[in-house]
Enzyme design. Structure first.
Site, PDB file in Angstrom:
ATOM      1  N   HIS A  60      55.786  27.545  10.405  1.00 20.10           N
ATOM      2  CA  HIS A  60      55.363  26.782   9.223  1.00 20.10           C
ATOM      3  C   HIS A  60      54.697  25.477   9.647  1.00 20.10           C
ATOM      4  O   HIS A  60      53.729  25.042   9.022  1.00 20.10           O
ATOM      5  CB  HIS A  60      56.568  26.479   8.331  1.00 20.10           C
ATOM      6  CG  HIS A  60      57.204  27.702   7.754  1.00 20.10           C
ATOM      7  ND1 HIS A  60      58.293  27.649   6.935  1.00 20.10           N
ATOM      8  CD2 HIS A  60      56.909  29.017   7.890  1.00 20.10           C
ATOM      9  CE1 HIS A  60      58.646  28.867   6.580  1.00 20.10           C
ATOM     10  NE2 HIS A  60      57.830  29.717   7.164  1.00 20.10           N
ATOM     11  N   GLU A  96      60.740  25.172  10.515  1.00 18.48           N
ATOM     12  CA  GLU A  96      60.329  26.445  11.136  1.00 18.48           C
ATOM     13  C   GLU A  96      59.035  26.249  11.920  1.00 18.48           C
ATOM     14  O   GLU A  96      58.051  25.726  11.399  1.00 18.48           O
ATOM     15  CB  GLU A  96      60.153  27.498  10.031  1.00 18.48           C
ATOM     16  CG  GLU A  96      59.679  28.837  10.562  1.00 18.48           C
ATOM     17  CD  GLU A  96      59.849  29.968   9.542  1.00 18.48           C
ATOM     18  OE1 GLU A  96      60.830  29.929   8.759  1.00 18.48           O
ATOM     19  OE2 GLU A  96      59.011  30.874   9.532  1.00 18.48           O
ATOM     20  N   ASP A 102      64.447  27.169  11.909  1.00 16.99           N
ATOM     21  CA  ASP A 102      64.108  28.585  11.860  1.00 16.99           C
ATOM     22  C   ASP A 102      63.236  28.852  13.068  1.00 16.99           C
ATOM     23  O   ASP A 102      62.091  28.380  13.150  1.00 16.99           O
ATOM     24  CB  ASP A 102      63.378  28.931  10.550  1.00 16.99           C
ATOM     25  CG  ASP A 102      64.345  29.444   9.489  1.00 16.99           C
ATOM     26  OD1 ASP A 102      65.564  29.374   9.720  1.00 16.99           O
ATOM     27  OD2 ASP A 102      63.875  29.925   8.435  1.00 16.99           O
ATOM     28  N   HIS A 129      69.384  36.397   2.531  1.00 10.27           N
ATOM     29  CA  HIS A 129      69.056  36.212   1.111  1.00 10.27           C
ATOM     30  C   HIS A 129      69.947  37.170   0.323  1.00 10.27           C
ATOM     31  O   HIS A 129      70.264  38.264   0.807  1.00 10.27           O
ATOM     32  CB  HIS A 129      67.627  36.618   0.773  1.00 10.27           C
ATOM     33  CG  HIS A 129      66.542  35.896   1.513  1.00 10.27           C
ATOM     34  ND1 HIS A 129      66.163  36.245   2.772  1.00 10.27           N
ATOM     35  CD2 HIS A 129      65.722  34.890   1.136  1.00 10.27           C
ATOM     36  CE1 HIS A 129      65.159  35.463   3.152  1.00 10.27           C
ATOM     37  NE2 HIS A 129      64.869  34.634   2.191  1.00 10.27           N
ATOM     38  N   ASP A 174      64.356  33.346  12.618  1.00 12.47           N
ATOM     39  CA  ASP A 174      63.559  33.853  11.493  1.00 12.47           C
ATOM     40  C   ASP A 174      62.321  34.513  12.102  1.00 12.47           C
ATOM     41  O   ASP A 174      61.208  34.019  12.000  1.00 12.47           O
ATOM     42  CB  ASP A 174      63.181  32.688  10.560  1.00 12.47           C
ATOM     43  CG  ASP A 174      62.615  33.179   9.243  1.00 12.47           C
ATOM     44  OD1 ASP A 174      62.435  34.402   9.103  1.00 12.47           O
ATOM     45  OD2 ASP A 174      62.343  32.348   8.363  1.00 12.47           O
ATOM     46  N   ASP A 207      51.861  33.751   8.848  1.00  9.49           N
ATOM     47  CA  ASP A 207      53.224  33.490   9.282  1.00  9.49           C
ATOM     48  C   ASP A 207      53.723  34.736  10.025  1.00  9.49           C
ATOM     49  O   ASP A 207      54.460  35.545   9.479  1.00  9.49           O
ATOM     50  CB  ASP A 207      54.050  33.230   8.008  1.00  9.49           C
ATOM     51  CG  ASP A 207      55.412  32.634   8.284  1.00  9.49           C
ATOM     52  OD1 ASP A 207      55.683  32.260   9.422  1.00  9.49           O
ATOM     53  OD2 ASP A 207      56.188  32.534   7.321  1.00  9.49           O
ATOM     54  N   ASP A 237      68.610  40.654   0.428  1.00 10.20           N
ATOM     55  CA  ASP A 237      68.586  41.387   1.702  1.00 10.20           C
ATOM     56  C   ASP A 237      69.796  42.293   1.819  1.00 10.20           C
ATOM     57  O   ASP A 237      69.714  43.369   2.392  1.00 10.20           O
ATOM     58  CB  ASP A 237      68.709  40.442   2.921  1.00 10.20           C
ATOM     59  CG  ASP A 237      67.682  39.357   2.946  1.00 10.20           C
ATOM     60  OD1 ASP A 237      66.594  39.558   2.397  1.00 10.20           O
ATOM     61  OD2 ASP A 237      67.987  38.297   3.540  1.00 10.20           O
ATOM     62  N   GLU A 287      63.193  24.060   3.218  1.00 11.01           N
ATOM     63  CA  GLU A 287      62.433  24.564   4.369  1.00 11.01           C
ATOM     64  C   GLU A 287      60.944  24.400   4.082  1.00 11.01           C
ATOM     65  O   GLU A 287      60.377  25.154   3.283  1.00 11.01           O
ATOM     66  CB  GLU A 287      62.785  26.040   4.594  1.00 11.01           C
ATOM     67  CG  GLU A 287      62.080  26.659   5.774  1.00 11.01           C
ATOM     68  CD  GLU A 287      62.482  28.120   5.975  1.00 11.01           C
ATOM     69  OE1 GLU A 287      63.661  28.472   5.750  1.00 11.01           O
ATOM     70  OE2 GLU A 287      61.612  28.909   6.352  1.00 11.01           O
TER      71      GLU A 287
HETATM   72  C1  XLS Z   1      59.296  32.401   4.842  1.00 11.56           C
HETATM   73  C2  XLS Z   1      60.530  31.729   5.181  1.00 11.56           C
HETATM   74  C3  XLS Z   1      61.783  32.467   4.770  1.00 11.56           C
HETATM   75  C4  XLS Z   1      62.929  31.510   4.678  1.00 11.56           C
HETATM   76  C5  XLS Z   1      64.097  32.004   3.903  1.00 11.56           C
HETATM   77  O1  XLS Z   1      58.246  32.148   5.390  1.00 11.56           O
HETATM   78  O2  XLS Z   1      60.547  31.450   6.550  1.00 11.56           O
HETATM   79  O3  XLS Z   1      62.042  33.504   5.662  1.00 11.56           O
HETATM   80  O4  XLS Z   1      63.359  31.136   5.943  1.00 11.56           O
HETATM   81  O5  XLS Z   1      63.774  32.213   2.569  1.00 11.56           O
HETATM   82 NI    NI Z   2      62.172  30.581   7.497  1.00  9.31          NI
HETATM   83 NI    NI Z   3      58.520  31.664   7.529  1.00 12.32          NI
END
Ligand code: XLS
Ligand code: NI
Ligand code: NI
Length: 437
Positions: free
Chosen positions: A270, A267, A295, A100, A338, A306, A103, A231
């Protein structure tokens, strides 16, 4: 000065190795289905967790020992951290990273100052990329940490928050282009709501779509040709995140004329939060033509959060790699970790153990998935289950040769259906286990 002087380049030593700083399964140049493992997996390090994770939780502050961090997050400190990140990735052997905007560089007092800080750090990132050959899988903007985004960014009731977010994404796209990023991700951040009493959902969704269109337009304008991804995530931080799951995101993209420009970044954790298995999400995105990137992490079914743990479950990675092999593998996407080390795993060495474990688990999943496909039994059993559609009535229905009246005639004449066959779930599971043990 090296940040990890104790660690040299992580090598493949084979399944018998007991060296904790070696790969047992990830052998980058080994061919699987005719393609090197490294090109199947396209591993990526997530800068936010690996370089910025502090180990804080709602009950206490950070615990991570990161001797390279200065007392304050100055631009100089951020540049130094970039060098540490690249030393880490070089030793680990991951070909990609993701970040990001916030970051990698500290925010300044104004947007102009923040952009200046970012430019200074990006310069070092670029140098390190050139030095090591490590590439950018995707960039993104953090539109959720700063309190100005308390009510969301593109979906904020405050039009100025939308404008600030637009300026931030504009810059993030420029930076991603500058670094040759293969993609750009939108994760919803705080795009969602807590209560419908104070929320105009229709308007917020229209704003979100407008925002995405502006991003697509600007990318075209500056010649950024990386892949855009959404995402999906159903909850956290808000109760109702707008990008709930794959099916919901695809509907959003189609409803607002964005489908041609986006794929999905799926992900695992998620999917779990959405009440799906990750393979459900991958299969849904895959057959609809939206499978993009992964991810990689895992949650804990006993914790409703999460938790972003490193994946160590071979079934999980087998299912993920089966989905990608089925849909032709990654093009712009990859396996981005991730994932974060546990609060209790606070030493720098733990960063290596975590990633080595994740990479080996994915390499095993890839090999097992390829073996399942080469054997063909699972696929044969699946096709057999649908055999009634391959000829006769089934084939005619699929070819559009029937309507309700003709189907009624058919059934009136026949009286009742052919007996159903067993679903054989347990046998399917046993067949998969032949390849895992
Ligand atoms: C948050 C997300 C984040 C994204 C990037 O839960 O996984 O890390 O991958 O913004
Ligand atoms: Ni993510
Ligand atoms: Ni996440």
């Amino acid at each position: 000065m090296a940040a990890f002087p104790q660690v040299s380049k992580i090598a493949y030593e084979g399944p018998k190795s007991k060296n904790p700083l070696a790969f047992r399964h990830y052998n980058p140049d080994e061919l699987v289905e005719g393609k090197p493992m490294k090109d199947h997996l396209r591993f990526s390090v997530a800068y936010w967790h690996t370089m910025r994770g502090t180990g804080s939780d709602p009950f206490g502050p950070g615990t991570m020992l990161r001797p390279w961090e200065g007392p304050q997050d100055t631009v100089e400190n951020a540049c130094n951290r970039v060098r540490v990140a690249f030393e880490f990735m070089e030793k680990l052997g991951t070909p990609f990273f993701c970040f990001h905007d916030r970051d990698i560089a500290p925010e300044g007092k104004t947007l102009a100052e923040t952009n200046k800080n970012l430019d200074a750090v990006v310069k070092v990132v670029k140098e390190e990329m050139q030095r090591t050959g490590i590439r950018l899988l995707w960039g993104t903007a953090n539109l959720f940490s700063n309190p100005r985004y308390v009510h969301g960014a593109a979906t904020s009731p405050n039009a100025d928050a939308f404008a600030f977010a637009a300026a931030q994404v504009k810059k993030a796209l420029e930076v991603t282009k500058e670094l040759g990023g293969a993609g750009y991700v939108f994760w919803g951040g705080r795009e969602g709501y807590q209560t419908l009493w104070n929320t105009d959902m229709k308007r917020e969704l229209e704003h979100l779509a407008r925002f995405m269109h502006l991003a697509v337009d600007y990318a075209q304008k500056i010649g950024f040709d990386g892949q855009f991804y959404i995402e999906p995530k159903p909850k956290e931080p808000t109760k109702h995140q707008y990008d709930f799951d794959a099916a919901n995101c695809i509907n959003f993209l189609r409803a607002y004329g964005l489908a041609a420009h986006f794929k999905l970044n799926i992900e695992t954790n998620h999917a779990t939060l959405a009440g799906h298995d990750v393979e459900h999400e991958l299969e849904y995105a895959g057959h609809q033509g939206f499978l993009g990137s992964v991810d990689a992490n895992t949650g804990d079914l006993l914790l409703g959060w999460d938790t972003d743990q490193f994946p160590t479950n071979v079934y999980l990675t087998t299912k993920i790699m089966l989905a990608f092999l089925k849909y032709g593998g990654f093009t712009t996407g990859g396996v981005n970790f991730d994932a974060k080390v546990r609060r209790e795993s606070f030493e720098p060495a733990d960063l290596f153990y975590a990633h080595i474990g994740g990479m080996d688990t994915f390499a095993m999943g890839l090999k097992i998935a390829a073996a399942i496909r080469a054997d063909g039994e699972l696929d044969r059993m699946l096709r057999q289950r649908y055999a009634s559609w391959d000829s006769g009535l089934g084939a005619e229905i699929e070819a559009g040769k029937h309507d309700f009246e003709s189907l009624e005639r058919y059934m009136l004449q026949k009286g009742d259906i052919e007996p159903n066959a067993s679903g054989r779930q347990e046998l399917f599971e046993n067949v998969v286990n032949r390849f895992i043990f």
